[in-house]
Every structure is written in structure tokens, then in C-alpha cells.
Scaffold this motif. Structure first.
Motif: not given
Lengths: 1002, 93, 416
Positions: C400, C252, B45, B39-43
Motif C-alpha cells: 500500500f 490497516l 489507512m 501518503w499511503a496513510e492518507y490514501l
């Protein structure tokens, strides 16, 4: 008033019938129309005009243009004074006042000159090595440094002048109106292309104005005048004199600073702006910016009277001024020979021409010899002598490697030293455009290499220093530019002939060696404005600051107001010499905009005062003003904050307004609320995706409150959305969020959900909104509205109707917790509605209230304000608003983020109510709650007070806070730490008034 | 200032547009099935390349339409403009 | 390291400054180092210095693709302060500020750190609330911060337009007296000289083109001057953090943007403090050379171009005239841009990565200069011990995923 002792009896491009009086350093002088301040000063025998930055050495006029490092003056007085202008660029006008900068008490006797005695202690970068002990003395050291630095003074008053901007497109922009630029504009213009020709000087012609050269068998000036005449006749050509192309940005976007009335001084008419900024998007650009002559670096080359050879030539020819009586010309190239001839013609005695090259030959050298002028080959001026003006030069013979002076030196008396070390093409704009420079060994200069944008260079800025080449390149570049811009008519016209003798190659000697007995200690200036010497460059290299940028930063060379136009290449040459590489290997520093400094006021244009950011006012604004409302800024809006009566304090006014709402009826201007009309077959689906709660059950006529989250799960806006009919909704947002929400919805619809059929229209300013709130709101409405059944008009619903004869949409929603109607009418009828409500409400004591009372009323009810009680780090759960987060919907924006480990923590900061132990105590908003009271900080903090008011209805203070694990701490007492004391408060639910909502639904 | 060619309105100054960052980041179909990292990848990265970049712009002061641009983040050269839903021309970035 | 002082200056003046030693060597890269630092800006050099000084690790190479301190160290507006909202930020920035306070003496290089105070202006009720929250939080974190009324602001900084009739009236300000500015180049040079003296190899014109890995572990770097073996690679390449991370196969939460800045021509002193306004969107100070140095927001689009545009500058000028009407007749002398890398929460990433032996220090956005000493100090600890120091632990990449962001967007409301 002194006589113009150095004015030639005739000639020059000045108007001897228009005598102009001016003052410099308090003394009165006269000059003529067509003079610059510099030429007029020289005409009056004034050479000493300034003091240097660091050592306060006397300095004279050095150039005749934008490259001037020395003649920096403060122009004018009072509100219109302007610091740091170059005397060489100021056109003379009647009544001009100017003064030298950075000297005290006067430019002749400058106390700061004592620093020259200590100059040995002040090599490049000396301040990095000292002023460190004792550490606490740095502020005192720095005070002295700061007051020694700086040139002119800022005005003490607001700028009375006006500045404007033009945004234009053109096919070909020609930067520079010398021979190459005029030729380019002509060639491009005759193709029919839209051409802009901009030149920084008062008239076109560039170097030709100061040269005696000929074109096509006639004086060059005739060619200039005839070409300008032809250009004037071309409908699509725009000529911009006094206009500096100062910046070359991405995608052929260029900035031009036009000086519209500066040259008129106090006689400027009131209509036009003082200056105008042209922002030009050009299809093609021709750079024809010319070249700057390079000085030579020898000992004491900074004395007043040392001047660029081409400048001396321009002064005698263009301005009819003799800059000295007895000149020595020193050069490493051919161009200064003509200078010597012109000086001689003007009656300046030329004592000698000193040429670094061993065996000067050719027709020009012969011509000089024929006139009895000594031509000294293989020699250089190694030093000067004199006080406030040069009185002699010392000439010595160079060895073959030009690193030693052989034999003795010879003294030649003179009061003018004309120097020429070759020419630097003005590649500034080319470099700004991102073009790559290359080093031209023959000319010992940087020239344009590969282009990056749609531009081409022509003439001297392209390394072509012969007039015939300038003309030919200009014509070719202009024609090619027009062709590339889509104008295919015709070819470049044939270049007129401009005969010149063949030029012999120059001899690059970056630093003239000192005679053997004085190998060190003499000051050979590289940067005249910043007092950087060749020894400083060598020191920087010795210490390892040998990268070009390190050199520049360590020595500050090229960082003055002249931006190193005369110093940079010499500094690089010397750096190459001392590091044993050549200048091409050293490389150049990046040229950054602007080419010459540009006024702040000009760049700001009209975006000053109230136009800095136009304020938004509601339709009822004038009414609020008429009753003495105090306004606050909310985003761009001016909102009525409170309505004091007479001498009433803010607190008293707000109490009165709140009580009116609680006890009878109040009226608030809610027009600023964001409003979006949402239509389409998938409107409902959109609502379901962007709000946290479910919307399927919302029927026409009904309203629902919703929260909007970012994808990170954090609250970013809230509002009430009403179902107007099938597939039609009226969405409201916060005042500050209107644009953001619209953009947010549009983005999702267009990028991620293009299949959803939804149409959005911002209707914020279509509606004026008067909200009447309080127990008497229904009675009041009933008096003005007879077509809505108010008895069957429940909370959270809306009706169309007529209020005071005005078609209205009425929403029964509330932000005060009272019975409330938000009456929306077309904007233009807002005042009529408002006045009708005030008139009809008089019997209920209707009270207009402002945003402050609105905030108190909502806080009493525990309603949050996004951005006030939240800060982008707060979830609905943190606010205790889990009830509005659908558990059934599979997905909505932000939902997934709730499950992240930190977001799902049960002990995050939660919204709570606070009741201070002393009910009279209203703690300031923003106060912090400490978890452990210590005698002094640091203290661990548990949260902060987001809202805090005196509640007149409750007779005590109330507050809301975000508190760590607050939901589980109701009943606890916490400490709020104020700067001077601590306040204790009980943690409660964030609802203080009518918790059951009975009044709301009444 | 960049000059950007809106597919509907033509070339306009950059100041007329809003920037929307990296293009072609699809919202996950079933976010609940993702790990926090995914989810962080989508949000958050992003590729953030130095060179060609596929990105979104919106003609805010014009037609208010979103579209895609391929622009080099070092040279600022714009080599393609294409509509939402379309694939980048050629070999993409 | 030859000591700098008024005495050494006097001594060297006797022989015309012919004998000053080099500030740092210019060694050829060795085959292997214990630690390779990518990026020879202030943060990278500080990291190298503290690795040597605090942890005794001197087999360190600092690789700089251009000239030392030529990135954002050379391009920022030199503001130093520590008045941050959140505890985590306050801790690391105030550590930094404390190091600044003794830095000239520590490095024996005058970095001209000048505590002339930093004013943050409030223009409406919302600003005032936010300011109050910050001042209280900052004070309770043991960092100095005080509120000034408009009258006090006028006394402290007379050229500010405090008229209530201004379009953006000044209703109050916070003042951090310990804040101020420093000479940016000197920070890079001072750290470089001190690190070099402790054995660190500073290698300019050496661009890293690849990071060699074995499995999930770093084993070396490829450069334009050959391959260098190392078990620890530290990226301190402000602006280019994403580019370096991509060499290690990482994506990143960072985007790079141009940040515009400019200076005026030098004038006699008119402004003896640093003034920042989030709402009017500009920050300004006057350098010791007399130039007004100012910056504002970033360009919206991603860019590595270090290019400056005109429209941003025009807006900045309008802003500065709104605050200081009397600057209208001054003139812009130079404009430029730096490339800043920005995280979604406007806080940096300082710590370990999923790649063993690869450390990241980046994402400082527009405010990295002030953090130089503290960032280098904490990062050196992280590299030396292969675990974060408590100061930088909150600034880990993992935040994150967990959602534990440190949202400093409002830190000044404006880039700084």
C-alpha cells in the motif's frame, strides 16, 4: 368424491353453503369456504399427508398454522405451481390441487422409506464421517444425496403473476391480530395515531377463533367482531389480514408480506397483484405475535395422529372437524385440559388425559373427571404404536426427577394423540429487532428481555398466556406506543374481564424417558421435518458440538422450512440436560428473518424483465431501429453497434462504415457522452485540481482534452472540456463515467474544497449529439449552417450556430482522426437534426456508423478508451501520455502517487501497438502476450491485447496492448498465445493512421 | 434499512444516500513532502472501529449534499448528524 | 484421532453411537504458547493445522471469542474457485484449490468438496472482453478455464435464461470445472479435529482483549480468560482484523462491511453448478440439502453488525429472477449477513507487520472461504519461519506504500 366423514354437523367458522371441490394427491374431495387445506383433509379423514425428509416416515397434520413441520405440499400445476407450502396455511378454494412432496410413488407407499431401515447408519452428521472412499466416487455419492434431498419442485416456467410494493410510514405497527394485537390496535387507534394492524390469517382474532373462551361475559368471538368493527371505523387505522410481518430490520424498518389473491385460486381477478410487499417505517411497534405450542419428545412421537393439543382444539372449534375418533391428551400444563373438554364436546372420545405433573387438581381436572375422562397424573406417553396412523399409546409413570419410567407401562388405544409441552412465545420479530431474550423458568420458555428498538411486546409473545393478561397488556402497549409516537390523548381503556381458572405451574420434561427395557434405539423426534431425534442431540453433545449453533448445524435441527418453531426449544432443553447445564446457560440461536418464508417474486416486485434495470435510449434511438441497427449495451444505454444492410455481416458493415468516414463522411450518435455544465468563479481552479494538465490558458471558444485520475494516480476518466465564457465550462466524460465524474467533483467541492465557488449541473440528457466525421464533414455542415464561419473554426474549438434551423453548439473535436464536428442540439430536436444531416448528406453518401466502427477508427489513431485499454491500474505515463501531465502544476489529484516506488518504475506495463506478422490475423481482445513460449502452461505473461480490429483503411489488422516495459520494446517481436496456437506480432507505437494528424486539422 | 436524517431534507431511507467512508481525513497540504508511507496513510489507512464512527454521507437522491454522521458500526445507532466543516458534537467519536 | 469411515460407522451403529469420541478437546488455556492464533474460523484453524503438520509447531493455541467457525466460515456461500486474473492471486488461490482437492482425505472428515464447476457470465461486449482476458490469463497460469457460448451455457445450466431478449442477455461465460463448493462448517470442524489431534489447543469463548508488547515486540495476549504469554501472535479474525490490529497499535487499509446472503426453501435439484454474474450482481448455487444459496454485494457502509437489511435482498431477488425466471415462486427461508473486511485492491493482507511477532491474515473481503487451505498453509509458513512464503509475499502490507497493488476488483465483478 368422498364425504366429509369427520365434519361436525354444525358450528365452526366455515360457510356450509359454499362447498368447494379440491384434489389432493390426485383424489377429489370437498370442503367448505373457511377451511384450510389441512382442515378440509381432516374433514375427509385424510391424516397421512407427507413423508419426512431423511427417513421418509409417514407424517400427518401436526399443527394448524405457521409452525407446521409435516404437511408440506406442492400447490397447483404448471407455471403457477408452488413448492413447500404448508397445508395448514392454504385457504381452500374451488379447484385447488395439491400433492405431497418428497415421496415416490405415493405418500402411502413411499419407496424412500427403505432409508428408515438403515437409519441406524444415519445418525446426525453421518455424512461427515463417510463417503470419502474412494475419493473419486464422491460425485456419485453426492448425486444420490442431492436427489434424496429437497422437498417440492420449482416451476418449469416463468411466473405469470405480478407483485407490488408499498412504502409506508406509520405511528404504530401492530404485528399480530389476536387478543393482544386487537387490543393494542384499538388503544393506539383511538388516540388518532396512524396504525397498521397486520395478521397472517384470513381473519383477525388469532387463538380466539379456535377457543371457546369468553370475554366480558360473552363469547370471545363477539369481542373480536366488535373490536374489528371499531377499528374499521377509525380513519387512521389500516387493517391488513393475510399479511405476515416477516422481518424486523434496523431503525424500525419492517417487512410485511400480504397475500392479496392467493386464497382465490383461479378465480382471482386480473387487476390486483398476487401479493404485495409492505415496507413499513414505524415510529413504534407493538409485537403481538402469539405463541406456538411445544410438542413433547417421546418415542415414535411422529406418527400421523400425533398433533399439537391446541391444533386439535382449533380443528374442532374453528373448522368443525374431528381430527380423530378416540383421543389421548398428554400435557405438562393446564392449557390442554380445555382441549380435552372441547374434544369431548365435539364427540371425540377422550380415552385419557395424561399429565406429567404428579397430582392434577383444579376445576378443569374436576370437569374432566365429572365427564368420566381418566386424568392420569405423574405419567407420560412414552411411546406410540401404529402404521400409517397411530393406533395406541403407551403410558408410564415418571419418577420424581423425570429421568426414569418406574413400573410397567399401560397401553391405551387411540387414533389421536394431543400433545402439549407448554408454549413458546413467538419472539422471532423481537429477536430480529435485536432485543435480548431471557429464559423464563416458570414457563420454560424464552421471553423478550431488554428491547433494543422502539418496540414492545404484548400477550402470549411476551409470555402472558392468560387471556385477561393478553388483553390488558395489549391495551397498555397500544396506548403507550401511541403516546411515544406523540399521541398523548387518553389512557389505556380498562381491560374487559376474561375469567379463567388459576393455572398451575407446568412441569418441564424435555425428553420423556424410555422404559428401562428400551433405553436406546427408539426414535424420539425433536425436529419432525428434518428427522432429528433426541439421540442425535445427545450424539452431537457427546462429540463436542455442544455450542447451540454447532448443535443446529451438526444435526440440522431447526433448519427446515418451519425454521424450528416446534423443535428449537426442545432441542436446547435436551442439550442442556445432556451437557449438565440448564437451558438458560445453553442460550438460544439467533432468529433471522423471515418469520415464515417469503416469495422471491414478491421481494423482487416490479423490478423484473425490462424494469429490472430500465434501459436508457438516445433521442435518435427510434431512427436507428428503423434502419435495422444492431444495438449493444453500454452501461444502461442502448447504443447502435453497427448498421447492417440486408444480409451484410458485422465485419462487412463495420468496414463499410469505417471507410465512409475515412473517405467521405459518417455520422454517429454521441448523445450518451457525459456532459457537465461547470460554472463559478473558481471553475478554472477546479479543472486545474482534477485534471492532470493545466487549464489557465484555455480561452473562451476553445476546447481541451483532459485526464482525470484517482488519488492513487490511476486513470479513471477522460474527456474534452470547453471554455464557454468567463467562469463557464462544458465538460464531457465517457459514457459510463458520467455519474461517477459528477459525484467525484461534487465530493471534492463539498468536502475538501468548500471555499471554491463552483456549480455543477449534469446536462448529459439535455443535449442530443450528432457527430459528423470525415473529409466531407465541413462541406456537409456548410450546407446546413450559414451563421458560423467554418473557415475560421479550428480544431479544438467550438461555436454557437444554427444547423438546419436548429440552435446548436458545435464542437470541432474528433474521436476518429478525421475532420469532425460534434453538433449538440436540445434533446427534443435530436431527430430533426439527424434527419436533416442524413438528407443533406445523401450526396456525400453519408453513412451512419455505430460504436464498433467508432472503436476501430479511434484505434487506428491510437486513442485509448478508458475501461477498454485501461483497467484502473494504468497511469498516464503507462499510456505514453506524459505530455498531458503538467510538470508545472504543484499539485493535482493523484499526482503524489506517481512518485511511489512501484508507480515510478520505468518498466511497468506500457501501451504499445501490435502488428501481427500475418496482416489478416485479428487476435481476440483479451489475448495474452507470453514472454516465453512453452509447450504447455504455465507460461510467463508480459501483458495483454486491449484493443484489436481489422482496419479496412489500412487493409490489415491492428492491435493495442499493455506490455511490460513496452515503450522500450518497439520493434521487438512478441508471441500472443491463443488457446490453440501462437501468433507473432511486432511491437510498435500505438498509432497506425495519419500519425501527424493532418486530416484532423484539415 | 437505516434511516438517516439529512441536515437539509430530514429523515430519509438509506437507499437515498451514498456512503463516503471515514470523515475528517484531510487531504495533505503538500503531498510532495510526504513519504510513501505517510501518503499511503492518507490514501488507504482507516480507523474502521467497532463502535462510534465519524463518517460521510451524501443525499444522492435528494439535495446531493455531503454531511457528517456519527454512527455506531455495531449497533447502527446514529447519534449525531452535522454539516461539512463542523466539528463532531461532544467528544467526537 | 478415531478414524472415520463406513466401517467405524457400522461399528458404532452396533452400540447406538454411544462411543464416538469428542471431535476436539476443550482445554483450559495454558500460561504460554509458542504461537497464539486469534480467531477460530477456517483460516485460523487451517493455520494451526499446518503449523503442526508442516512445521512441527504444536505449542499453539487458537483463541475463539465465540463458537468455532462462527464468523464468516459459517456465513459464506461456500464457493471455491481459483480463476483469478493476476499471477499472484492465481498462485495462492490455485494452491488452495489443490489442497481442497484432497482435503476430505487429508483431514479424514468429509468436507463435501464438490467440483460442480463455476460459471461467470458475460452480458455485454465489455464483459466479453474482460472474460476473454481472464480466461487467457488463467489458462496460461496453468489453471483450468474455458469459454462457453450461449448455446453451451444453456446445455450446461438449462435453467439460465439465455434468451437474447433478456434485459441482461447472456453472451458468454467462463467455466472453471475444478471450481465448485464445499460444506462450510465441515471445513472448520475438520481442521479443528485434525489440529487438535496434533496437540493444538482450541479454546472457545475466549476473547482477546489486548496484545502485550515490549518495545516493538509482541510478548503476549490478554484475554477474557487471562493473560497468555507468547512471542508470536497471528490475527486471523476475518471481519475484525482492524479491531485486532488496533490492539497492536496498527492502522490497516481495511474496512469492514456486511455481506448479505440467503437461502431458499429446499427443492429438488435444478442447479448443478455455481453461477456468478458481476453485472447482474448475484451468485448462486444449490446445496446438497436442496436450498438455493445466494449472495451479492456488500452494504456500502462500514459495519460489524452481522445484520441483514431488506433492500439489499430485494435487489438480489430481482437479479436472480433476471437470470433464472423460474425461481420467482420459490421462497426465501433465511437471510443473514457476515462481516467482511475489504482492502482497497480487493486482495488480502497475509504476512508480517511492523510489530515484531505480530502477523496478519485478513482482508479477504468476500472471497476468503475458497482460500482457507492455501491461506492457512502459507500463513503457517510465514509464522514458522518469520518470513513470507513466495505465495503470500506479494500480499504484504507494504504494497500500500509502494503502490504495487493486486487489483482484483473485477475478480468476478461481484462479491463472492
Amino acid at each position: 368424491m368422498s364425504r366429509q366423514v369427520n365434519r361436525r354437523p354444525e358450528g365452526g367458522r366455515i360457510d356450509r353453503d359454499r362447498s368447494l371441490g379440491f384434489t389432493f394427491n390426485g383424489r377429489r374431495y370437498t370442503g367448505f369456504a373457511g377451511d384450510t387445506l389441512a382442515s378440509a383433509l381432516l374433514a375427509n379423514g385424510v391424516m397421512l399427508v407427507g413423508r419426512s425428509f431423511k427417513f421418509h416416515r409417514p407424517r400427518g397434520i401436526f399443527s394448524c398454522g405457521a409452525e407446521e413441520p409435516n404437511a408440506i405440499v406442492q400447490l397447483g400445476a404448471g407455471a403457477r405451481t408452488e413448492p413447500n407450502l404448508r397445508a395448514t396455511q392454504i385457504e381452500l378454494f374451488e379447484g385447488l390441487e395439491a400433492a405431497s412432496v418428497n415421496c415416490w410413488p405415493s405418500v402411502e407407499f413411499d419407496a424412500g422409506a427403505v432409508s428408515d431401515w438403515f437409519s441406524r447408519l444415519m445418525p446426525a452428521g453421518f455424512y461427515y464421517k463417510t463417503f470419502m472412499w474412494p475419493a473419486r466416487f464422491w460425485p456419485q455419492y453426492e448425486y444420490v444425496i442431492r436427489h434424496a434431498a429437497g422437498l417440492g419442485r420449482a416451476p418449469a416456467e416463468k411466473d405469470p403473476d405480478r407483485y407490488e410494493k408499498f412504502h409506508v410510514h406509520c405511528d404504530v405497527l401492530v404485528a399480530g391480530g389476536g387478543p393482544a394485537g386487537l387490543a393494542a390496535a384499538f388503544a393506539a387507534g383511538r388516540s388518532g395515531a396512524r396504525v397498521i394492524l397486520a395478521d397472517e390469517h384470513s381473519e383477525f382474532g388469532g387463538a380466539l377463533l379456535g377457543l371457546g373462551a369468553g370475554i366480558g361475559g360473552k363469547p370471545a368471538i363477539e369481542w373480536v367482531e366488535s373490536t374489528v368493527g371499531k377499528l374499521r371505523g377509525m380513519a387512521e387505522v389500516r387493517l391488513l389480514p393475510r399479511s405476515t410481518v416477516f422481518g424486523y430490520y434496523d431503525h424500525n424498518d419492517l417487512g410485511i408480506a400480504e397475500r392479496v389473491t392467493d386464497h382465490l385460486g383461479p378465480a382471482a381477478p386480473p387487476g390486483p397483484p398476487r401479493q404485495r410487499l409492505w415496507k413499513v417505517r414505524a415510529k413504534q411497534v407493538v409485537l403481538a405475535a402469539g405463541a406456538h405450542e411445544r410438542p413433547l419428545v417421546f418415542a415414535d412421537n411422529d406418527r400421523p395422529g400425533v398433533m399439537l393439543a391446541s391444533a386439535a382444539q382449533a380443528y374442532v372449534n374453528r373448522y368443525a372437524v374431528r381430527p380423530g375418533e378416540r383421543a389421548v391428551v398428554v400435557t405438562n400444563n393446564d392449557s390442554a385440559y380445555q382441549v380435552a373438554l372441547d374434544l369431548d364436546d365435539a364427540g371425540v372420545k377422550v380415552a385419557a388425559l395424561v399429565d406429567l405433573r404428579p397430582a392434577p387438581e383444579g376445576p378443569l381436572a374436576d370437569a374432566l373427571r365429572d365427564r368420566g375422562i381418566d386424568v392420569l397424573g405423574g405419567r407420560a406417553v412414552v411411546a406410540t404404536s401404529g402404521g400409517r396412523r397411530v393406533d395406541a399409546v403407551e403410558v408410564g409413570r415418571l419418577n420424581d426427577d423425570a429421568d426414569r419410567i418406574v413400573g410397567g407401562t399401560r397401553r391405551i388405544n387411540c387414533d389421536l394423540v394431543c400433545v402439549s409441552g407448554g408454549w413458546n412465545p413467538a419472539v422471532h420479530l423481537f429477536s430480529q429487532s435485536r432485543g435480548k431474550l431471557r429464559f423464563d423458568a416458570a414457563g420454560a420458555c424464552f421471553t423478550p428481555g431488554d428491547s433494543y428498538q422502539a418496540e414492545r411486546s404484548a400477550g402470549a409473545c411476551n409470555g402472558a398466556f392468560r387471556l385477561a393478561d393478553c388483553l390488558a397488556q395489549g391495551l397498555a402497549a397500544g396506548a403507550a406506543a401511541a403516546r411515544d409516537a406523540g399521541f398523548r390523548k387518553g389512557r389505556a381503556p380498562a381491560a374487559p374481564k376474561a375469567p379463567e381458572p388459576e393455572a398451575a405451574p407446568l412441569r418441564a420434561v424435555w425428553r420423556i424417558p424410555l422404559p428401562g427395557d428400551r433405553a436406546r434405539g427408539a426414535k424420539q423426534f425433536v425436529d419432525l421435518q428434518h428427522d432429528v431425534t433426541a439421540a442425535d442431540v445427545a450424539l452431537a453433545a457427546r462429540e463436542g458440538y455442544a455450542a447451540v449453533e454447532h448443535l443446529k448445524r451438526y444435526t440440522t435441527t431447526g433448519m427446515g422450512t418451519d425454521q424450528g418453531k416446534t423443535s428449537n426449544v426442545n432441542a436446547l432443553g435436551i442439550l442442556g440436560q445432556v451437557t449438565g447445564t440448564d437451558i438458560a446457560g445453553v442460550g438460544a440461536t439467533t432468529f433471522r428473518p423471515p418469520y415464515t418464508p417469503v416469495g422471491y417474486g414478491l421481494l423482487a416486485g416490479r423490478d423484473v424483465d425490462h424494469l429490472f434495470d430500465p434501459a436508457r435510449r438516445t433521442p435518435m434511438h427510434a431512427w436507428h431501429e428503423s434502419v435495422g441497427a444492431v444495438f449493444e449495451d453500454v452501461g444502461q444505454w442502448k447504443r447502435a453497434w453497427y448498421y447492417p444492410r440486408g444480409a451484410e455481416s458485422m465485419r462487412a458493415a463495420v468496414d463499410r462504415e469505417c471507410l465512409a468516414v475515412r473517405n467521405s463522411v459518417g455520422i454517429v450518435d454521441a448523445s450518451t457522452l457525459g456532459k457537465i455544465d461547470v460554472q463559478g468563479a473558481d471553475a478554472l481552479e477546479l479543472l486545474n485540481r482534477v485534471y492532470t494538465n493545466a487549464w489557465d490558458t484555455l480561452k473562451p471558444g476553445r476546447c481541451r482534452y483532459g485526464l482525470m485520475l484517482g488519488e492513487d494516480g490511476m486513470l479513471f476518466d477522460d474527456g474534452v472540456t470547453s471554455c464557454l465564457g468567463e467562469n463557464h465550462y462544458h465538460m464531457t466524460t465517457t459514457t459510463g463515467g458520467a455519474e461517477r465524474v459528477l459525484a467525484w467533483l461534487e465530493q471534492w467541492l463539498q468536502t475538501e474544497w468548500p471555499r471554491l465557488k463552483v456549480y455543477l449541473t449534469s446536462v448529459t440528457t439535455h443535449w442530443a449529439v450528432a457527430a459528423i466525421q470525415g473529409p466531407n464533414a465541413r462541406r456537409l455542415l456548410a450546407e446546413l449552417c450559414d451563421d458560423v464561419d467554418l473557415g475560421a473554426f479550428p480544431f479544438m474549438s467550438w461555436r454557437d450556430g444554427t444547423v438546419a434551423g436548429i440552435p446548436a453548439r458545435i464542437f470541432r473535436v474528433s474521436f476518429s482522426g478525421e475532420l469532425s464536428y460534434e453538433i449538440n442540439v436540445p434533446s427534443s430536436l435530436g431527430v430533426a437534426l439527424w434527419q436533416a444531416l442524413m438528407t443533406a448528406g445523401a450526396r456525400y453518401g453519408i453513412t451512419p456508423y455505430g460504436t464498433e466502427a467508432m472503436l476501430v477508427l479511434r484505434a487506428e489513431k491510437g486513442y485509448v478508451v478508458v475501461g477498454h485499454d485501461t483497467d484502473g491500474t494504468v497511469t498516464p505515463q503507462d499510456l505514453g501520455m506524459d505530455w498531458i501531465v503538467s510538470k508545472k502544476k504543484k499539485d493535482f489529484l493523484g499526482k503524489r502517487s506517481f512518485a511511489r516506488s512501484d508507480t515510478a518504475r520505468p518498466d511497468r506495463k506500457h501501451l504499445v501497438g501490435l502488428l501481427t506478422e500475418d496482416p489478416r490475423e485479428v487476435v481476440p481482445e483479451g489475448s495474452q502476450i507470453v514472454e516465453e513460449v512453452r509447450p504447455a502452461p504455465p507460461m510467463p505473461m508480459g501483458g495483454h491485447v486491449t484493443s484489436s480490429y481489422w482496419s479496412a483503411a489500412l487493409g490489415r489488422s491492428i492491435a493495442m496492448a499493455l506490455l511490460v516495459n513496452g515503450r522500450n520494446r518497439h520493434g521487438e517481436t512478441v508471441t500472443i498465445s491463443l488457446p490453440d496456437r501462437n501468433v507473432r506480432a511486432a511491437v510498435t507505437k500505438p498509432v497506425f493512421y495519419d500519425p501527424e494528424g493532418e486530416k484532423l486539422r484539415a | 434499512m437505516l434511516e438517516i436524517t439529512c441536515p437539509w431534507c430530514g429523515p430519509r431511507d438509506e437507499t437515498e444516500f451514498d456512503y463516503g467512508g471515514e470523515a475528517h481525513i484531510d487531504r495533505p497540504k503538500d503531498p510532495d513532502k510526504l513519504t510513501d508511507e505517510a501518503w499511503a496513510e492518507y490514501l488507504f489507512m482507516r480507523k474502521n472501529p467497532k463502535g462510534p464512527h465519524l463518517e460521510r454521507w451524501m443525499h444522492a437522491c435528494g439535495c446531493r449534499r455531503w454531511f457528517n454522521v456519527r454512527r455506531d458500526t455495531f449497533t447502527h445507532e446514529i447519534t449525531a448528524v452535522y454539516r461539512m466543516g463542523e466539528k463532531p458534537p461532544g467528544d467526537g467519536a | 484421532m478415531a478414524k472415520y469411515s463406513i466401517f467405524s460407522l457400522l461399528r458404532n451403529a452396533r452400540d447406538d453411537h454411544q462411543n464416538w469420541p469428542r471431535v476436539w478437546r476443550s482445554p483450559e488455556p495454558k500460561d504460554a504458547y509458542d504461537v497464539v492464533i486469534i480467531g477460530g474460523g477456517g483460516h485460523g484453524l487451517a493455520t494451526a493445522y499446518y503449523l503442526a503438520r508442516e512445521h512441527g509447531i504444536t505449542s499453539v493455541a487458537v483463541l475463539e471469542k465465540g463458537w468455532l467457525g462462527g464468523g464468516n466460515t459459517a456465513r459464506n456461500t461456500t464457493i471455491v474457485r481459483s480463476n483469478y486474473l493476476w499471477d499472484e492471486s492465481a498462485a495462492i488461490y490455485d494452491k488452495s484449490l489443490k489442497l481442497w482437492e484432497g482435503l476430505s482425505q487429508e483431514l479424514n472428515f468429509n468436507v463435501m468438496f464438490s467440483q460442480r464447476g463455476v460459471l461467470n457470465l458475460a452480458h455485454n461486449q465489455h464483459d466479453l472482453r474482460d472474460l476473454s482476458r481472464r480466461i487467457n490469463a488463467i489458462r496460461l497460469n496453468g489453471v483450468d478455464s474455458e469459454f462457453l457460448t450461449p448455446a453451451e451455457i444453456k446445455a450446461f445450466c438449462p435453467i439460465l435464461n439465455t434468451s437474447p431478449k433478456a434485459r441482461y442477455p447472456i453472451l458468454g461465460a467462463s467455466l472453471q470445472r475444478r471450481g465448485g463448493n464445499a460444506r462450510h462448517d465441515a471445513v472448520a470442524w475438520g481442521y479443528a479435529r485434525a489440529a487438535d489431534a496434533r496437540g493444538v489447543d482450541i479454546i472457545q469463548n475466549c476473547e482477546v482483549t489486548g496484545i502485550r508488547r515490549k518495545g516493538r515486540k509482541v510478548v503476549g495476549v490478554e484475554t477474557t480468560r487471562g493473560v497468555i504469554k507468547t512471542g508470536k501472535v497471528a490475527s486471523v479474525a476475518a471481519g475484525h482484523t482492524s479491531v485486532v490490529a488496533a490492539m497492536a497499535g496498527l492502522r490497516l487499509p481495511i474496512e469492514s462491511h456486511p455481506l448479505q446472503a440467503l437461502v431458499s426453501e429446499p427443492i429438488k435439484p435444478v442447479l448443478d453448478t455455481v453461477v456468478m454474474s458481476g453485472l447482474v450482481h448475484v451468485y448462486v448455487s444449490q446445496s446438497d440439502r436442496g436450498e438455493l444459496i445466494m449472495g451479492a454485494g456488500i452494504d456500502a457502509h462500514n459495519s460489524y453488525a452481522q445484520r441483514s437489511g431488506l433492500h439489499t435482498i430485494e435487489h438480489m431477488m430481482a437479479s436472480i429472477i433476471e437470470l433464472f425466471p423460474l425461481v420467482s415462486r420459490l421462497r426465501m427461508m433465511r437471510q443473514w449477513a457476515g462481516v467482511v473486511d475489504i482492502c482497497p485492491d480487493a486482495s488480502p493482507i497475509v504476512g508480517k507487520t511492523p510489530v515484531e511477532g505480530f502477523y496478519i491474515n485478513g482482508g479477504w473481503g468476500t472471497g476468503g472461504f475458497k482460500a482457507t487451505p492455501g491461506s492457512g498453509w502459507a500463513f503457517a509458513y510465514t509464522i514458522a519461519n518469520d518470513r513470507p512464503h513466495p505465495l503470500n509475499e506479494p500480499f504484504a502490507l507494504e504494497r500500500f506504500s509502494s503502490g504495487r497493488l493486486i487489483d482484483e476488483h473485477g475478480a468476478a465483478g461481484v462479491a463472492h
